[in-house]
Scaffold this motif. Structure first.
Motif, PDB file in Angstrom:
ATOM      1  N   PRO A  61       0.987  -1.328   0.125  1.00  0.00           N
ATOM      2  CA  PRO A  61      -0.199   0.050   0.235  1.00  0.00           C
ATOM      3  C   PRO A  61       0.589   0.709   0.256  1.00  0.00           C
ATOM      4  N   ILE A  62       1.553   1.520   1.032  1.00  0.00           N
ATOM      5  CA  ILE A  62       3.114   2.084   0.804  1.00  0.00           C
ATOM      6  C   ILE A  62       3.472   2.391  -0.807  1.00  0.00           C
ATOM      7  N   ALA A  63       3.843   1.605  -2.047  1.00  0.00           N
ATOM      8  CA  ALA A  63       4.558   1.698  -2.824  1.00  0.00           C
ATOM      9  C   ALA A  63       3.700   2.212  -3.896  1.00  0.00           C
ATOM     10  N   ALA A  64       2.267   1.902  -4.018  1.00  0.00           N
ATOM     11  CA  ALA A  64       0.937   2.377  -4.373  1.00  0.00           C
ATOM     12  C   ALA A  64       0.843   3.824  -3.997  1.00  0.00           C
ATOM     13  N   ARG A  65       1.479   4.448  -3.293  1.00  0.00           N
ATOM     14  CA  ARG A  65       0.835   6.419  -3.559  1.00  0.00           C
ATOM     15  C   ARG A  65       1.827   6.895  -4.564  1.00  0.00           C
ATOM     16  N   ARG A  66       1.458   7.844  -4.972  1.00  0.00           N
ATOM     17  CA  ARG A  66       1.948   9.072  -5.622  1.00  0.00           C
ATOM     18  C   ARG A  66       3.151   9.210  -5.264  1.00  0.00           C
ATOM     19  N   GLU A  67       3.801   9.579  -3.955  1.00  0.00           N
ATOM     20  CA  GLU A  67       5.342   9.855  -3.409  1.00  0.00           C
ATOM     21  C   GLU A  67       5.462   8.238  -2.311  1.00  0.00           C
ATOM     22  N   ALA A  68       5.584   7.724  -3.018  1.00  0.00           N
ATOM     23  CA  ALA A  68       6.229   6.286  -1.990  1.00  0.00           C
ATOM     24  C   ALA A  68       7.804   6.861  -2.047  1.00  0.00           C
ATOM     25  N   PRO A  69       8.172   6.121  -0.857  1.00  0.00           N
ATOM     26  CA  PRO A  69       9.563   5.989  -0.249  1.00  0.00           C
ATOM     27  C   PRO A  69       9.921   5.083  -1.162  1.00  0.00           C
ATOM     28  N   TRP A  70      11.727   5.476  -1.993  1.00  0.00           N
ATOM     29  CA  TRP A  70      12.098   4.755  -2.736  1.00  0.00           C
ATOM     30  C   TRP A  70      12.473   3.327  -1.731  1.00  0.00           C
ATOM     31  N   GLN A  71      12.541   4.054  -0.705  1.00  0.00           N
ATOM     32  CA  GLN A  71      13.181   2.608   0.434  1.00  0.00           C
ATOM     33  C   GLN A  71      11.823   0.730   0.292  1.00  0.00           C
ATOM     34  N   ALA A  72      10.247   1.556   0.316  1.00  0.00           N
ATOM     35  CA  ALA A  72       9.239   0.548  -0.627  1.00  0.00           C
ATOM     36  C   ALA A  72       9.546  -0.387  -1.684  1.00  0.00           C
ATOM     37  N   HIS A  73       9.832   0.766  -2.625  1.00  0.00           N
ATOM     38  CA  HIS A  73       9.894  -0.260  -3.806  1.00  0.00           C
ATOM     39  C   HIS A  73      11.575  -1.280  -3.916  1.00  0.00           C
ATOM     40  N   ASN A  74      12.304  -0.714  -3.208  1.00  0.00           N
ATOM     41  CA  ASN A  74      13.675  -1.513  -2.758  1.00  0.00           C
ATOM     42  C   ASN A  74      13.395  -2.913  -2.209  1.00  0.00           C
ATOM     43  N   ALA A  75      12.156  -2.481  -1.956  1.00  0.00           N
ATOM     44  CA  ALA A  75      12.358  -3.860  -0.523  1.00  0.00           C
ATOM     45  C   ALA A  75      11.245  -5.310  -1.443  1.00  0.00           C
ATOM     46  N   LEU A  76      10.339  -4.081  -1.882  1.00  0.00           N
ATOM     47  CA  LEU A  76       9.199  -5.186  -2.950  1.00  0.00           C
ATOM     48  C   LEU A  76       9.657  -5.544  -3.864  1.00  0.00           C
ATOM     49  N   GLY A  77      10.959  -4.863  -4.098  1.00  0.00           N
ATOM     50  CA  GLY A  77      12.288  -5.566  -5.165  1.00  0.00           C
ATOM     51  C   GLY A  77      12.616  -7.002  -4.600  1.00  0.00           C
ATOM     52  N   VAL A  78      13.289  -6.492  -3.365  1.00  0.00           N
ATOM     53  CA  VAL A  78      13.927  -7.656  -2.695  1.00  0.00           C
ATOM     54  C   VAL A  78      13.414  -9.042  -2.976  1.00  0.00           C
ATOM     55  N   ILE A  79      11.899  -8.350  -2.739  1.00  0.00           N
ATOM     56  CA  ILE A  79      10.483  -9.715  -2.212  1.00  0.00           C
ATOM     57  C   ILE A  79      10.300 -10.417  -3.227  1.00  0.00           C
ATOM     58  N   ALA A  80      10.275  -9.391  -4.312  1.00  0.00           N
ATOM     59  CA  ALA A  80      10.436 -10.169  -5.867  1.00  0.00           C
ATOM     60  C   ALA A  80      11.507 -10.982  -6.677  1.00  0.00           C
TER      61      ALA A  80
END
Length: 319
Positions: free
Chosen positions: A155-174
């Motif tokens: 939900p955090i990564a889905a926001r318009r101004e999401a912190p880069w750390q959230a996308h990085n962490a989801l990338g690690v999970i993927a």
């Protein structure tokens, strides 16, 4: 965060634990807000509150928070922790943002249980707090609880101004789930938010390596070490790419950036073995043993395991 590379049984290598990185690290405790009593006192392990209170009087919670921010920028974590907790005690009800900052301080000091408590308490107050949600998601990845981590992070990564750390962490999970296309999409989003982050470029490069895109991996990893020439993990991953391409001389130089050439030869030998280039691998193990008596045991065990592997396969021509 370090992810295991699939390793052959019996071989010992530091490389088997190199790969991806997270912006925070730690292990989690449980629970949210502390119970009765001085609820903020349970989050304090800094310096003398009496000394700070006498030396730096304040008239409001906001002033205390400003003092905390200034102390944190100056590197005085004890003073910052005191100020944030003092400000919270002056509030009529708990506030999420100063609790999140308390969590950051404890993360930096290795107080993982206190960091977890502060983050969860902040989320009890504001379930949409992006910093606390991202930090807690990263802690859950460290615990290998990927599903719960994703529940906080998505939900955090889905926001318009999401912190880069959230996308990085989801990338690690993927990447852990071998969905490298999704991982690379998250790393790209993180780099859109904040370009040239060495940590994200390292992860992007390693993800491309896992997907078989060696030129793309090399490009991202070179960008990572260009942005931070002292980033040893990115250098090691770059060496892995060069070794996979058969460019052993360049691979050795990349892995040896940390100064341990014996380790570099052992690790490149390990990668050569995984690629089925047994004669090359044996030569690298021999060189590791020659360069460093301290590294003799590890490299010799690898060489012995490789010899057993060759014998089991009945390989008369080991290349």
């Amino acid at each position: 965060m370090r992810i295991d590379i699939k390793a052959a049984t019996g071989l010992r290598t530091v490389w088997a634990v190199a790969a991806l990185s997270l912006a925070l690290s730690g292990c989690a405790a449980t629970g949210g807000a502390p119970q009765e009593g001085d609820i903020y006192g349970s989050l304090n392990n800094g310096g003398s509150s009496v000394a700070y209170g006498t030396a730096f009087p304040v008239g409001s919670a906001e002033e205390a928070y400003r003092n905390g921010d200034a102390a944190l920028r100056a590197g005085d974590a004890d003073r910052a922790l005191f100020e944030y907790l003092r400000g919270l005690r002056m509030e009529r009800r708990p506030q999420a943002d100063p609790l999140y900052r308390v969590g950051i301080i404890h993360h930096g000091r290795g107080n993982h249980e206190l960091a977890d408590t502060a983050y969860r308490w902040a989320l009890d107050i504001d379930p949409r707090h992006p910093g606390a949600g991202t930090a807690l998601g990263i802690i859950l990845i460290q615990q290998r609880d990927y599903e719960q981590a994703e529940q906080f992070l998505a939900p955090i990564a889905a926001r318009r101004e999401a912190p880069w750390q959230a996308h990085n962490a989801l990338g690690v999970i993927a990447d852990i789930r071998t969905d490298h296309a999704a991982a690379q999409a998250h790393y790209a989003r993180a780099l859109e938010t904040k370009p040239r982050i060495p940590l994200v470029l390292n992860n992007q490069g390693y993800s491309r390596y896992l997907a078989g895109d060696l030129p793309g991996a090399r490009q991202a990893l070179r960008q990572a070490v260009s942005a931070n020439p002292d980033y040893d993990l990115a250098w090691r991953n770059l060496g892995l790419v060069h070794a996979r391409e058969g460019d052993y001389e360049t691979a050795i130089e990349a892995v040896a950036r940390g100064g341990d050439r014996a380790k570099a030869y052992n690790d490149i030998g390990y990668i050569s073995m995984l690629e089925g280039r047994y004669q090359d691998a044996m030569g690298f193990f021999d060189e590791a043993m020659r360069l460093s008596p301290a590294y003799y045991v590890t490299a010799s065990e690898n060489a012995r395991s490789l010899d057993q592997l060759i014998r089991r396969q009945g390989a008369s021509d080991i290349n």
